[in-house]
Design a protein around this motif. Structure first.
Motif, mmCIF file in Angstrom:
data_model
loop_
_atom_site.group_PDB
_atom_site.id
_atom_site.type_symbol
_atom_site.label_atom_id
_atom_site.label_comp_id
_atom_site.label_asym_id
_atom_site.label_seq_id
_atom_site.Cartn_x
_atom_site.Cartn_y
_atom_site.Cartn_z
ATOM 1 N N VAL A 174 0.856 -1.179 0.000
ATOM 2 C CA VAL A 174 0.000 0.000 0.000
ATOM 3 C C VAL A 174 0.895 1.232 0.000
ATOM 4 C CG1 VAL A 174 -1.774 1.267 1.267
ATOM 5 C CG2 VAL A 174 -1.785 -1.226 1.290
ATOM 6 N N PHE A 175 0.535 2.188 -0.849
ATOM 7 C CA PHE A 175 1.236 3.459 -0.869
ATOM 8 C C PHE A 175 0.221 4.567 -0.626
ATOM 9 C CE2 PHE A 175 3.087 7.223 -2.867
ATOM 10 C CZ PHE A 175 4.265 7.285 -2.145
ATOM 11 N N LEU A 176 0.477 5.400 0.372
ATOM 12 C CA LEU A 176 -0.405 6.504 0.750
ATOM 13 C C LEU A 176 0.223 7.817 0.277
ATOM 14 C CD1 LEU A 176 -0.925 5.345 4.436
ATOM 15 C CD2 LEU A 176 -2.498 4.976 2.546
ATOM 16 N N GLN A 177 -0.520 8.562 -0.553
ATOM 17 C CA GLN A 177 0.011 9.811 -1.094
ATOM 18 C C GLN A 177 -0.986 10.950 -0.904
ATOM 19 O OE1 GLN A 177 3.112 10.477 -2.599
ATOM 20 N NE2 GLN A 177 2.349 12.540 -2.332
ATOM 21 N N PRO A 178 -0.725 11.849 0.077
ATOM 22 C CA PRO A 178 -1.589 13.026 0.214
ATOM 23 C C PRO A 178 -1.431 13.935 -1.009
ATOM 24 C CG PRO A 178 -0.212 12.697 2.163
ATOM 25 C CD PRO A 178 0.305 11.792 1.091
ATOM 26 N N VAL A 179 -2.550 14.492 -1.479
ATOM 27 C CA VAL A 179 -2.539 15.371 -2.646
ATOM 28 C C VAL A 179 -3.253 16.673 -2.281
ATOM 29 C CG1 VAL A 179 -3.350 15.633 -5.028
ATOM 30 C CG2 VAL A 179 -2.495 13.414 -4.245
ATOM 31 N N GLY A 180 -2.714 17.784 -2.767
ATOM 32 C CA GLY A 180 -3.290 19.097 -2.483
ATOM 33 C C GLY A 180 -3.039 19.469 -1.031
ATOM 34 N N ASP A 181 -4.060 19.988 -0.389
ATOM 35 C CA ASP A 181 -3.947 20.393 1.012
ATOM 36 C C ASP A 181 -4.431 19.313 1.968
ATOM 37 O OD1 ASP A 181 -2.829 22.868 0.508
ATOM 38 O OD2 ASP A 181 -4.772 23.858 0.327
ATOM 39 N N PHE A 182 -4.341 18.069 1.549
ATOM 40 C CA PHE A 182 -4.703 16.972 2.447
ATOM 41 C C PHE A 182 -3.558 16.864 3.448
ATOM 42 C CE2 PHE A 182 -5.301 12.757 4.081
ATOM 43 C CZ PHE A 182 -6.674 12.600 4.071
ATOM 44 N N SER A 183 -3.750 17.497 4.601
ATOM 45 C CA SER A 183 -2.643 17.667 5.537
ATOM 46 C C SER A 183 -2.801 16.863 6.820
ATOM 47 C CB SER A 183 -2.471 19.145 5.858
ATOM 48 O OG SER A 183 -3.660 19.648 6.421
ATOM 49 N N VAL A 184 -3.446 15.715 6.732
ATOM 50 C CA VAL A 184 -3.610 14.870 7.908
ATOM 51 C C VAL A 184 -2.266 14.238 8.267
ATOM 52 C CG1 VAL A 184 -4.727 12.776 8.756
ATOM 53 C CG2 VAL A 184 -6.020 14.420 7.414
ATOM 54 N N ASN A 185 -1.958 14.214 9.544
ATOM 55 C CA ASN A 185 -0.743 13.561 10.012
ATOM 56 C C ASN A 185 -0.936 12.049 9.876
ATOM 57 O OD1 ASN A 185 1.513 12.621 11.318
ATOM 58 N ND2 ASN A 185 0.983 13.468 13.306
ATOM 59 N N LEU A 186 -0.191 11.438 8.987
ATOM 60 C CA LEU A 186 -0.341 9.992 8.749
ATOM 61 C C LEU A 186 0.425 9.146 9.756
ATOM 62 C CD1 LEU A 186 -0.067 9.878 4.852
ATOM 63 C CD2 LEU A 186 -2.135 9.728 6.252
ATOM 64 N N SER A 187 1.279 9.756 10.572
ATOM 65 C CA SER A 187 2.112 8.995 11.506
ATOM 66 C C SER A 187 1.310 8.075 12.420
ATOM 67 C CB SER A 187 2.986 9.929 12.341
ATOM 68 O OG SER A 187 3.895 10.586 11.500
ATOM 69 N N PRO A 188 0.231 8.538 13.086
ATOM 70 C CA PRO A 188 -0.492 7.604 13.961
ATOM 71 C C PRO A 188 -1.234 6.520 13.179
ATOM 72 C CG PRO A 188 -1.559 9.762 13.964
ATOM 73 C CD PRO A 188 -0.290 9.896 13.184
ATOM 74 N N ILE A 189 -1.472 6.767 11.906
ATOM 75 C CA ILE A 189 -2.172 5.786 11.082
ATOM 76 C C ILE A 189 -1.227 4.677 10.640
ATOM 77 C CG2 ILE A 189 -3.418 5.470 8.902
ATOM 78 C CD1 ILE A 189 -4.417 8.413 9.312
ATOM 79 N N ILE A 190 -0.041 5.042 10.203
ATOM 80 C CA ILE A 190 0.870 4.030 9.661
ATOM 81 C C ILE A 190 1.830 3.457 10.702
ATOM 82 C CG2 ILE A 190 0.707 4.961 7.339
ATOM 83 C CD1 ILE A 190 3.375 6.317 7.700
ATOM 84 N N GLU A 191 1.784 4.028 11.914
ATOM 85 C CA GLU A 191 2.613 3.518 13.011
ATOM 86 C C GLU A 191 2.353 2.022 13.196
ATOM 87 O OE1 GLU A 191 1.935 4.405 17.510
ATOM 88 O OE2 GLU A 191 2.927 6.118 16.548
ATOM 89 N N GLY A 192 3.382 1.272 13.290
ATOM 90 C CA GLY A 192 3.246 -0.174 13.491
ATOM 91 C C GLY A 192 3.265 -0.961 12.186
ATOM 92 N N PHE A 193 3.167 -0.282 11.043
ATOM 93 C CA PHE A 193 3.211 -0.960 9.753
ATOM 94 C C PHE A 193 4.566 -0.826 9.084
ATOM 95 C CE2 PHE A 193 -1.341 -0.100 10.231
ATOM 96 C CZ PHE A 193 -1.846 -1.382 10.017
ATOM 97 N N LEU A 194 5.365 0.143 9.534
ATOM 98 C CA LEU A 194 6.666 0.397 8.891
ATOM 99 C C LEU A 194 7.714 -0.582 9.342
ATOM 100 C CD1 LEU A 194 6.668 4.286 9.064
ATOM 101 C CD2 LEU A 194 6.162 2.848 7.107
#
Length: 160
Positions: A140-160
């Protein structure tokens, strides 16, 4: 620019659902997710996890034939769109922008499968590219586009 930290390996069905749950728990209202990937890549599984993360109790099923399923009982509404069976010219007349532009629809999370069929894209969204490889699971690749400025760290934590 692609961020290698936004590339995740999900070894099984449960990991895909867990990522969805974290998205459902952390994304704010108005979030638009464009889900890309071949048939069987895990798009609907991810949306099922999002629904669980939002607290939706109803079963989340693919809207392949209904086109749009709306779920209103969670933390936020979930709008699940599947454009697979449509030609791009047919998508224009559905006025799907009502799901991501302020106005008629209560803001929630909009998850769109097969966004390649859209005539135009929202200004701000999270593109989620899924692929499946037998034996190794999903990538899975997550790519924010435009002003989608959500902090992805708590979402992807534990998957890296």
């Amino acid at each position: 620019m692609n961020n290698p930290n936004n590339f995740l390996n999900l070894p099984n069905f449960e990991a895909t659902k867990t990522l969805g749950q974290k998205l459902g728990q952390n994304l704010p209202e108005g979030s638009v997710l464009l889900l890309k990937g071949d048939l069987g890549a895990g798009k609907t599984t991810l949306v099922q996890g999002i629904g669980e993360g939002l607290g939706i109790k109803d079963p989340i099923v693919s809207p392949t034939f209904t086109l749009i399923n709306e779920y209103h009982e969670g933390r936020l509404p979930l709008y699940h769109l599947d454009l697979y069976r449509l030609e791009p010219t047919a998508v224009v007349g559905l006025y799907l922008e009502q799901y991501w532009e302020a106005g008629e629809v209560l803001p929630g999370i909009t998850a769109i499968e097969w966004p390649e069929k859209l005539s135009y894209l929202p200004l701000n969204y999270l593109e989620i590219k899924l692929s499946y490889t037998e034996g190794t699971g999903r990538q899975v690749f997550l790519q924010p586009v435009g002003d989608f400025s959500v902090n992805l760290s708590p979402i992807i934590e534990g998957f890296l």
